[in-house]
Design an enzyme around this catalytic site. Structure first.
Site, PDB file in Angstrom:
ATOM      1  N   ASP A 143       0.838  -1.221   0.000  1.00 23.57           N
ATOM      2  CA  ASP A 143       0.000   0.000   0.000  1.00 23.57           C
ATOM      3  C   ASP A 143       0.865   1.260   0.000  1.00 23.57           C
ATOM      4  OD1 ASP A 143      -0.580  -1.291   3.177  1.00 23.57           O
ATOM      5  OD2 ASP A 143       0.823   0.346   2.793  1.00 23.57           O
ATOM      6  N   ASP A 178       7.001 -13.663  -4.007  1.00 22.55           N
ATOM      7  CA  ASP A 178       6.854 -14.093  -2.616  1.00 22.55           C
ATOM      8  C   ASP A 178       8.115 -13.660  -1.871  1.00 22.55           C
ATOM      9  OD1 ASP A 178       5.610 -17.084  -1.055  1.00 22.55           O
ATOM     10  OD2 ASP A 178       6.854 -15.503  -0.189  1.00 22.55           O
ATOM     11  N   ASP A 184       6.145  -5.708   6.863  1.00 14.61           N
ATOM     12  CA  ASP A 184       4.779  -5.160   6.889  1.00 14.61           C
ATOM     13  C   ASP A 184       3.882  -6.232   6.285  1.00 14.61           C
ATOM     14  OD1 ASP A 184       3.075  -2.432   5.129  1.00 14.61           O
ATOM     15  OD2 ASP A 184       2.446  -3.797   6.732  1.00 14.61           O
ATOM     16  N   ASP A 206      -1.679 -11.089   8.196  1.00 16.37           N
ATOM     17  CA  ASP A 206      -1.749 -12.181   9.180  1.00 16.37           C
ATOM     18  C   ASP A 206      -1.262 -13.473   8.530  1.00 16.37           C
ATOM     19  OD1 ASP A 206      -4.336 -10.250   9.923  1.00 16.37           O
ATOM     20  OD2 ASP A 206      -3.156 -10.986  11.614  1.00 16.37           O
TER      21      ASP A 206
HETATM   22  N1  SAM Z   1      -0.933  -3.678   7.751  1.00 18.15           N
HETATM   23  C1  SAM Z   1      -1.349  -5.006   7.320  1.00 18.15           C
HETATM   24  C2  SAM Z   1      -1.425  -5.945   8.488  1.00 18.15           C
HETATM   25  O1  SAM Z   1      -0.897  -5.594   9.543  1.00 18.15           O
HETATM   26  O2  SAM Z   1      -2.068  -6.981   8.310  1.00 18.15           O
HETATM   27  C3  SAM Z   1      -0.409  -5.475   6.257  1.00 18.15           C
HETATM   28  C4  SAM Z   1      -0.482  -4.534   5.116  1.00 18.15           C
HETATM   29  S1  SAM Z   1       0.289  -4.871   3.650  1.00 18.15           S
HETATM   30  C5  SAM Z   1      -0.946  -4.323   2.575  1.00 18.15           C
HETATM   31  C6  SAM Z   1       0.299  -6.607   3.426  1.00 18.15           C
HETATM   32  C7  SAM Z   1       0.885  -6.891   2.057  1.00 18.15           C
HETATM   33  O3  SAM Z   1       1.571  -8.136   2.094  1.00 18.15           O
HETATM   34  C8  SAM Z   1      -0.160  -7.032   0.930  1.00 18.15           C
HETATM   35  O4  SAM Z   1       0.069  -6.031  -0.034  1.00 18.15           O
HETATM   36  C9  SAM Z   1       0.064  -8.438   0.340  1.00 18.15           C
HETATM   37  O5  SAM Z   1      -0.085  -8.471  -1.063  1.00 18.15           O
HETATM   38  C10 SAM Z   1       1.484  -8.705   0.783  1.00 18.15           C
HETATM   39  N2  SAM Z   1       1.858 -10.119   0.930  1.00 18.15           N
HETATM   40  C11 SAM Z   1       1.127 -11.126   1.460  1.00 18.15           C
HETATM   41  N3  SAM Z   1       1.847 -12.276   1.434  1.00 18.15           N
HETATM   42  C12 SAM Z   1       3.047 -11.981   0.868  1.00 18.15           C
HETATM   43  C13 SAM Z   1       4.212 -12.731   0.567  1.00 18.15           C
HETATM   44  N4  SAM Z   1       4.301 -14.041   0.851  1.00 18.15           N
HETATM   45  N5  SAM Z   1       5.273 -12.085   0.012  1.00 18.15           N
HETATM   46  C14 SAM Z   1       5.210 -10.753  -0.269  1.00 18.15           C
HETATM   47  N6  SAM Z   1       4.119  -9.988  -0.014  1.00 18.15           N
HETATM   48  C15 SAM Z   1       3.057 -10.602   0.558  1.00 18.15           C
END
Ligand code: SAM
Length: 275
Positions: free
Chosen positions: A86, A138, A156, A159
Site C-alpha cells: 500500500d 513471494d 509489513d 496475518d
Molecule cells: N498492515 C497489514 C497488516 O498488519 O495486516 C499489512 C499490510 S500490507 C498491505 C500486506 C501486504 O503483504 C499485501 O500487499 C500483500 O499483497 C502482501 N503479501 C502477502 N503475502 C506476501 C508474501 N508471501 N510475500 C510478499 N508480499 C506478501
C-alpha cells in the site's frame, strides 16, 4: 442504501463497517482485493476479507514500524520492506533524506498498482519514488535468494493466512538474519496479542533463537480490532529500547509517533512479560 462490510478475522468476533462506496472488488492471482470508502475509517484496503490499512489510523501502524528503528540506527541507507504494497511504510521511510534505496517486495502487483491510484493520501505517491524498487514475488523466496544486505528490514506482512503464511516460518527469520548487516535491525508485524497471543509468542520464540537481541513494543491501530498490536524488533548489535536516538535531529512530520509514545511503547503488560 449503504451496505456493510463484515470482517471476521477472529472466531466469534465480527467487525462491521458501513460502506459509502465500493471502489474496487476484484480477485488478483493471489487474493481478493477490495478498496472501500467508509464514513468511519475513510478509504480502506481489504485483502481476502481482512482490513489491511485505513486512511484513519494507518499512521499509528506505519509510523511505529519505521521511526523507532530508524531513530537508533547509524545512517541506514538500504532498507527492505516485506509486503507493504500500500506504500504507507515506504512513505514514512522517505522522510529521511539519508535513505538511498528502498527495496519493496510484495507478492501482488495488483495491490501496488491499485494502491498507487487509490491511496495517494496514505502513500503520497511513494510507490513511484525513484528510491523505491518494487519486486513482485513471494518475499520468502526473495530473501532466500537475494545477494543484497540491508540496514533495516520491515515485515509489513499480513496475518499468517493465505499468501502471508510463508512470512511466519522459522526459515523466514533465519533468511532475514542472513541479509541484515551486523548493526542492522528487523521489525516484524506480530498480531494483536489480546486475540492472537500465540502469533506474538511464536514470533518471539523464533527470533529469540536467531537474533542476539530482540523485544516487543506496541501500538494501537483501532481497525486491527482487539486492542494494541505487537511489533517485534530483532538485531544482533543494536538495542531498540536502550540505544540512544541518534537521528532525533532529523525533523520529521508525524501524526502518531513522538518520543513519549516511543518510550511508552516498550512497557509490557504482565500477560506478555513471559511471552
Ligand atoms: N498492515 C497489514 C497488516 O498488519 O495486516 C499489512 C499490510 S500490507 C498491505 C500486506 C501486504 O503483504 C499485501 O500487499 C500483500 O499483497 C502482501 N503479501 C502477502 N503475502 C506476501 C508474501 N508471501 N510475500 C510478499 N508480499 C506478501
Amino acid at each position: 442504501m449503504n451496505t456493510i462490510f463484515k470482517e471476521v478475522l477472529h472466531k466469534g468476533l465480527t467487525q462491521e463497517v458501513t460502506i459509502n462506496k465500493v471502489l474496487i472488488d476484484k480477485k488478483s492471482k493471489h487474493q481478493r482485493i477490495q478498496i472501500l470508502d467508509t464514513p468511519v475509517y475513510g478509504r480502506i484496503l481489504v485483502l481476502d476479507g481482512i482490513i489491511q490499512i485505513t486512511e484513519k489510523d494507518e499512521a499509528a501502524y506505519s509510523e511505529m514500524l519505521v521511526h523507532p528503528a530508524i531513530q537508533v540506527l547509524k545512517n541506514p541507507q538500504n532498507i527492505l520492506i516485506i509486503g507493504g504494497g500500500d506504500g504507507a511504510v515506504a512513505e514514512e521511510i522517505l522522510k529521511y533524506n539519508f535513505v538511498k534505496k528502498i527495496d519493496l517486495v510484495d507478492i501482488d502487483k495488483e495491490v501496488v498498482k491499485l494502491s498507487s491510484k487509490y491511496f495517494k493520501k496514505i502513500n503520497k505517491n511513494a510507490l513511484n519514488n525513484k528510491k523505491v524498487n518494487i519486486f513482485f514475488q513471494d518475499a520468502f523466496d526473495f530473501i532466500a535468494t537475494t545477494k543484497n544486505k540491508y540496514d533495516l528490514i520491515i515485515a509489513d506482512r499480513p496475518d499468517p493466512i493465505g499468501a502471508g503464511i510463508s512470512l511466519f516460518k522459522e526459515k523466514f527469520y533465519k533468511n532475514v538474519n542472513n541479509i541484515l548487516i551486523d548493526e542492522g535491525m528487523a521489525i516484524f508485524q506480530s498480531g494483536v496479542p489480546f486475540l492472537q497471543k500465540s502469533e506474538t509468542k511464536e514470533v518471539l520464540k523464533h527470533v529469540n533463537k536467531i537474533f542476539k537481541k530482540n523485544g516487543v513494543f506496541f501500538t494501537v491501530v483501532p481497525s486491527y480490532i482487539g486492542g494494541f498490536m505487537a511489533l517485534v524488533w530483532s538485531s544482533n548489535k543494536v538495542d531498540l529500547k536502550k540505544n540512544k536516538l541518534i537521528n532525533r535531529k532529523v525533523k520529521i512530520k508525524t501524526f502518531y509517533y513522538n518520543e513519549e509514545i516511543r518510550k511508552g511503547a516498550f512497557y509490557c503488560p504482565n500477560f506478555l512479560k513471559f511471552v
